[in-house]
Design a protein around this motif. Sequence first.
Motif, PDB file in Angstrom:
ATOM      1  N   GLY A 157       0.851  -1.182   0.000  1.00 36.29           N
ATOM      2  CA  GLY A 157       0.000   0.000   0.000  1.00 36.29           C
ATOM      3  C   GLY A 157       0.881   1.224   0.000  1.00 36.29           C
ATOM      4  O   GLY A 157       1.796   1.359  -0.815  1.00 36.29           O
ATOM      5  N   SER A 158       0.651   2.111   0.949  1.00 39.33           N
ATOM      6  CA  SER A 158       1.480   3.311   1.062  1.00 39.33           C
ATOM      7  C   SER A 158       2.593   3.155   2.086  1.00 39.33           C
ATOM      8  O   SER A 158       3.403   4.065   2.266  1.00 39.33           O
ATOM      9  N   ARG A 159       2.660   1.987   2.746  1.00 38.86           N
ATOM     10  CA  ARG A 159       3.641   1.785   3.816  1.00 38.86           C
ATOM     11  C   ARG A 159       4.951   1.255   3.239  1.00 38.86           C
ATOM     12  O   ARG A 159       4.978   0.240   2.548  1.00 38.86           O
ATOM     13  N   HIS A 160       6.024   1.947   3.570  1.00 34.02           N
ATOM     14  CA  HIS A 160       7.349   1.535   3.103  1.00 34.02           C
ATOM     15  C   HIS A 160       7.829   0.317   3.875  1.00 34.02           C
ATOM     16  O   HIS A 160       7.651   0.221   5.093  1.00 34.02           O
ATOM     17  N   TYR A 191       4.949  -7.364  -2.384  1.00 37.33           N
ATOM     18  CA  TYR A 191       5.238  -5.934  -2.228  1.00 37.33           C
ATOM     19  C   TYR A 191       5.342  -5.272  -3.592  1.00 37.33           C
ATOM     20  O   TYR A 191       5.853  -5.863  -4.551  1.00 37.33           O
ATOM     21  N   ARG A 192       4.877  -4.052  -3.653  1.00 35.13           N
ATOM     22  CA  ARG A 192       5.049  -3.237  -4.852  1.00 35.13           C
ATOM     23  C   ARG A 192       6.470  -2.670  -4.843  1.00 35.13           C
ATOM     24  O   ARG A 192       6.986  -2.286  -3.793  1.00 35.13           O
ATOM     25  N   VAL A 193       7.094  -2.607  -6.013  1.00 36.56           N
ATOM     26  CA  VAL A 193       8.501  -2.211  -6.101  1.00 36.56           C
ATOM     27  C   VAL A 193       8.637  -0.874  -6.832  1.00 36.56           C
ATOM     28  O   VAL A 193       7.996  -0.645  -7.852  1.00 36.56           O
ATOM     29  N   ARG A 194       9.476  -0.017  -6.285  1.00 34.45           N
ATOM     30  CA  ARG A 194       9.960   1.165  -6.969  1.00 34.45           C
ATOM     31  C   ARG A 194      11.483   1.073  -7.013  1.00 34.45           C
ATOM     32  O   ARG A 194      12.096   0.290  -6.290  1.00 34.45           O
TER      33      ARG A 194
END
Length: 463
Positions: free
Chosen positions: A275-278, A292-295
């Motif tokens: 979500g928005s949590r790092h 997890y979403r990756v940047r």
Amino acid sequence: MSAPVSRRSFLSHSAAGGLGIVLAGSVEAIAGPGAARAATQAPAGYGPLVPDPAGLLALPAGFSYRIVAEAGVTSLESGEPTPSDPDGMACFATRSGSTLICNHEIIGGEPYRVPALPGLTYDPAAGGGTTTIVTGRGGERRGEYVSLAGTHNNCAGGLTPWDSWLTCEETEQRADSVYQRDHGYVFEVHAFDRRANEGPVPLKFLGRYAHEAVAVDPRTSVIYLTEDATAPHGLYFRWLPPKGFRGRKGALRELALSSGGDTAGRLQAMTCYRGSRHIADLSEATAPGTRYRVRWVDVPDRDARTVSVRAQFADDQVTRSRKLEGAYWGDGGAYFVASFARASDGSVNEHDGQVWFYDPRSQTITLKTIFGVNPDPDQDTHFDGPDNIALSPYGGVILAEDGDGLSHLVGVTARGESYALARNQLNNSEFAGPMFNADGSIMFANIYSPGHVLAITGPWRRP
């Protein structure tokens, strides 16, 4: 690998304790958190390991092995003995068998260095490098020669789609009174063109840090890299080629030698979000199927002239992990391994191994397998410290164990069940470099010390 941290020494400090289980989801396709939980005692694999009368390698019934190379015993074509410490390895098909490129993770003090041969040596003061081993259809040895010398602490690496091996230096050693050149780079070694290996060139655009392993996307030539380091913990990287780059034989060397080649393309570090949590540390994940979403964040100074690459980021900018190790491309993405984590080293949660999968299409990572803290490393049914990884043509993955107690080649099935495929019966030295040949009839693997390259054959099937 060169200075392994004892997991057993951590157990008395462990709050997790653990049941020595592997929590594993499918290594073929996980769509969500509903993953299987499978005890390591599950009846998977090829059956119990049978003691070896020769005292070297215990295998399931019906399996056998041959020694392809042995440090200090077999010889190179230049006359010197096979070097010490065989580690990461690649396998390439030939008409009459296979060609292996084998890392030698030599730091200094080992009995058999990679000979510093003219034209193949980067830094004469360094004793590491690679040898190339030619084998027949049954894995029988036909010859061995130096393909790279003068590198330092060659740990793992990765295959390219154009018949070469990217060998990684796991070090941040700078030139000093001993070493003539900086180290901590990746080098390319070609499997079939010996002349292409002359005049070794560090691929500085891939960064200078404690490299462990790499995986190459055959479609885009994007390179994914692991870092095995602490204080702070290591990072997971990707390298984006410059516009117009086309991966092929000689292209990486050509790019490295071009104007501005040291900083060609973009080297980036992974940062993950739920979500928005790092997510600051990969050890936070404890359930297979965690996604997890990756940047990606650009590395400011990839040659680390004043500050180590991993220390150029604050903890809220990147996602770190203790002991990032093996890497392998398959199933349309990049597998990578975290060997273990402990609260005493600053990790959020404790485990004895994670296998992750990065999907470049969805820009996500998914936890495929996690091993609980191993309570009894001296049993064939308890595993810890996965290191090198390879996909099996029979489903699942093969992991080289680098932990405490007994040392195994560990399989994890597509259903998430783990099993012992082989046990080092000689000593507790780690396994390394598992890799199947093209038709799946032979698995090559290394025992790190005293240094054996082995060819394993048997009734392979879906385990």
